[in-house]
Motif scaffolding. Structure first.
Motif, PDB file in Angstrom:
ATOM      1  N   ALA A  40       0.867  -1.187   0.000  1.00 33.87           N
ATOM      2  CA  ALA A  40       0.000   0.000   0.000  1.00 33.87           C
ATOM      3  C   ALA A  40       0.903   1.236   0.000  1.00 33.87           C
ATOM      4  N   PRO A  41       1.219   1.766  -1.178  1.00 35.42           N
ATOM      5  CA  PRO A  41       2.188   2.866  -1.265  1.00 35.42           C
ATOM      6  C   PRO A  41       1.872   4.049  -0.345  1.00 35.42           C
ATOM      7  N   GLY A  42       0.615   4.398  -0.186  1.00 26.34           N
ATOM      8  CA  GLY A  42       0.263   5.514   0.687  1.00 26.34           C
ATOM      9  C   GLY A  42       0.624   5.249   2.138  1.00 26.34           C
ATOM     10  N   LEU A  43       0.450   4.018   2.567  1.00 25.67           N
ATOM     11  CA  LEU A  43       0.808   3.641   3.930  1.00 25.67           C
ATOM     12  C   LEU A  43       2.310   3.787   4.144  1.00 25.67           C
ATOM     13  N   LEU A  44       3.097   3.238   3.226  1.00 23.07           N
ATOM     14  CA  LEU A  44       4.545   3.321   3.362  1.00 23.07           C
ATOM     15  C   LEU A  44       5.009   4.772   3.311  1.00 23.07           C
ATOM     16  N   ALA A  45       4.455   5.552   2.404  1.00 17.98           N
ATOM     17  CA  ALA A  45       4.834   6.967   2.311  1.00 17.98           C
ATOM     18  C   ALA A  45       4.479   7.697   3.604  1.00 17.98           C
ATOM     19  N   GLY A  46       3.290   7.453   4.113  1.00 21.68           N
ATOM     20  CA  GLY A  46       2.873   8.091   5.353  1.00 21.68           C
ATOM     21  C   GLY A  46       3.755   7.690   6.513  1.00 21.68           C
ATOM     22  N   TYR A  47       4.072   6.415   6.606  1.00 20.84           N
ATOM     23  CA  TYR A  47       4.910   5.934   7.694  1.00 20.84           C
ATOM     24  C   TYR A  47       6.299   6.561   7.630  1.00 20.84           C
ATOM     25  N   GLN A  48       6.880   6.569   6.433  1.00 24.18           N
ATOM     26  CA  GLN A  48       8.213   7.156   6.294  1.00 24.18           C
ATOM     27  C   GLN A  48       8.206   8.636   6.669  1.00 24.18           C
ATOM     28  N   GLN A  49       7.167   9.339   6.251  1.00 25.33           N
ATOM     29  CA  GLN A  49       7.081  10.762   6.567  1.00 25.33           C
ATOM     30  C   GLN A  49       6.908  10.975   8.067  1.00 25.33           C
ATOM     31  N   LEU A  50       6.052  10.195   8.701  1.00 26.85           N
ATOM     32  CA  LEU A  50       5.873  10.331  10.150  1.00 26.85           C
ATOM     33  C   LEU A  50       7.166  10.003  10.894  1.00 26.85           C
ATOM     34  N   HIS A  51       7.875   8.982  10.437  1.00 26.93           N
ATOM     35  CA  HIS A  51       9.147   8.635  11.075  1.00 26.93           C
ATOM     36  C   HIS A  51      10.117   9.816  10.990  1.00 26.93           C
ATOM     37  N   GLN A  52      10.250  10.374   9.807  1.00 28.48           N
ATOM     38  CA  GLN A  52      11.155  11.517   9.629  1.00 28.48           C
ATOM     39  C   GLN A  52      10.744  12.673  10.530  1.00 28.48           C
ATOM     40  N   LEU A  53       9.457  12.981  10.545  1.00 29.76           N
ATOM     41  CA  LEU A  53       8.968  14.093  11.365  1.00 29.76           C
ATOM     42  C   LEU A  53       9.205  13.842  12.853  1.00 29.76           C
ATOM     43  N   PHE A  54       9.013  12.587  13.298  1.00 31.76           N
ATOM     44  CA  PHE A  54       9.216  12.308  14.720  1.00 31.76           C
ATOM     45  C   PHE A  54      10.690  12.444  15.102  1.00 31.76           C
ATOM     46  N   THR A  55      11.591  12.060  14.203  1.00 27.32           N
ATOM     47  CA  THR A  55      13.018  12.205  14.519  1.00 27.32           C
ATOM     48  C   THR A  55      13.437  13.674  14.572  1.00 27.32           C
ATOM     49  N   GLU A  56      12.600  14.557  14.043  1.00 30.93           N
ATOM     50  CA  GLU A  56      12.893  15.992  14.046  1.00 30.93           C
ATOM     51  C   GLU A  56      12.165  16.738  15.169  1.00 30.93           C
ATOM     52  N   THR A  57      11.546  16.019  16.093  1.00 28.98           N
ATOM     53  CA  THR A  57      10.853  16.660  17.208  1.00 28.98           C
ATOM     54  C   THR A  57      11.867  17.245  18.182  1.00 28.98           C
ATOM     55  N   SER A  58      11.349  17.867  19.218  1.00 29.82           N
ATOM     56  CA  SER A  58      12.214  18.439  20.250  1.00 29.82           C
ATOM     57  C   SER A  58      12.716  17.393  21.246  1.00 29.82           C
ATOM     58  N   PHE A  59      12.327  16.145  21.076  1.00 34.46           N
ATOM     59  CA  PHE A  59      12.804  15.083  21.957  1.00 34.46           C
ATOM     60  C   PHE A  59      14.222  14.668  21.566  1.00 34.46           C
ATOM     61  N   ASP A  60      15.048  14.372  22.566  1.00 37.55           N
ATOM     62  CA  ASP A  60      16.381  13.832  22.284  1.00 37.55           C
ATOM     63  C   ASP A  60      16.270  12.326  22.020  1.00 37.55           C
ATOM     64  N   ALA A  61      17.387  11.686  21.743  1.00 36.97           N
ATOM     65  CA  ALA A  61      17.384  10.262  21.383  1.00 36.97           C
ATOM     66  C   ALA A  61      16.792   9.392  22.490  1.00 36.97           C
ATOM     67  N   ASP A  62      17.135   9.684  23.746  1.00 31.20           N
ATOM     68  CA  ASP A  62      16.583   8.906  24.861  1.00 31.20           C
ATOM     69  C   ASP A  62      15.060   9.047  24.897  1.00 31.20           C
ATOM     70  N   GLU A  63      14.596  10.273  24.753  1.00 28.98           N
ATOM     71  CA  GLU A  63      13.157  10.540  24.833  1.00 28.98           C
ATOM     72  C   GLU A  63      12.414   9.940  23.637  1.00 28.98           C
ATOM     73  N   GLN A  64      12.978  10.021  22.450  1.00 28.44           N
ATOM     74  CA  GLN A  64      12.350   9.381  21.287  1.00 28.44           C
ATOM     75  C   GLN A  64      12.198   7.889  21.546  1.00 28.44           C
ATOM     76  N   THR A  65      13.245   7.298  22.079  1.00 28.69           N
ATOM     77  CA  THR A  65      13.207   5.864  22.375  1.00 28.69           C
ATOM     78  C   THR A  65      12.139   5.549  23.412  1.00 28.69           C
ATOM     79  N   VAL A  66      12.006   6.387  24.420  1.00 26.66           N
ATOM     80  CA  VAL A  66      10.969   6.161  25.440  1.00 26.66           C
ATOM     81  C   VAL A  66       9.588   6.185  24.795  1.00 26.66           C
ATOM     82  N   VAL A  67       9.336   7.148  23.938  1.00 23.80           N
ATOM     83  CA  VAL A  67       8.025   7.215  23.286  1.00 23.80           C
ATOM     84  C   VAL A  67       7.819   5.978  22.414  1.00 23.80           C
TER      85      VAL A  67
END
Length: 184
Positions: A40-67
């Motif tokens: 499902a190309p839309g699913l994969l595209a959405g997932y990849q985009q959300l992953h990228q956006l989450f890695t760009e949040t104000s959370f550090d690596a420890d906090e990203q991992t906790v979430v």
């Protein structure tokens, strides 16, 4: 469960082929989760985009991992817990944090514990957390922006956790050594 195809760039729908190339470029491999999502190309595209956006949040690596891992463990995701254990190692997250998340034991700091508690409240209450829960999170040193960034993480992990449950996605070879099963 239905037998889902683990796509590669030759078998994936045309719209998913560049997305799988993104996976190869970013991870040096096509994770099995992405291989399943490619159906499902839309699913994969959405997932990849959300992953990228989450890695760009104000959370550090420890906090990203906790979430991420709080959600993965709560959803008992056989695929994502090992995968994010490996990812946490790559991100240089302390093993004590990873093990506490995997085993549902106390985290090393009260602030990280507050992040796990808030994340789990969002998941368990489907976003209908009380004002007191939000206030405890803010009192722990987090911000209203981070309240909303947790929602972003929940959206991303819900997509992957649910796909893995439906497809029984096989854990990728590099992450098999981090196999995990929910206690109890």
């Amino acid at each position: 469960m239905s037998d889902f195809t683990l796509h590669d760039k030759t078998t994936a729908p045309e719209a998913s082929q560049p997305l799988l190339q993104n996976s190869l470029d970013g991870f040096g491999m096509i994770p099995n989760l992405h291989a399943v999502m490619a159906e499902a190309p839309g699913l994969l595209a959405g997932y990849q985009q959300l992953h990228q956006l989450f890695t760009e949040t104000s959370f550090d690596a420890d906090e990203q991992t906790v979430v991420w891992q709080s959600i993965n463990v709560e959803h008992a995701c056989h695929y994502c817990v090992p995968a994010h254990t490996g990812i946490a190692k790559q991100m240089k997250v302390d093993d004590d944090i990873t093990e506490a998340l995997r085993n549902e034991t106390a985290l090393p700091t009260a602030k990280l514990e507050a992040l796990r508690d808030f994340t789990l409240s969002v998941v368990r209450e489907r976003g209908r957390v009380g004002e007191d829960v939000v206030q405890r999170f803010l009192d722990a040193g987090y911000t209203k922006r981070q309240v909303l960034e947790v929602v972003l993480g929940v959206a991303q992990k819900t997509m992957s956790n649910y796909v893995n449950h439906l497809a029984e996605t096989p854990v990728d070879k590099p992450f098999q050594k981090f196999e995990w099963h929910k206690a109890g």
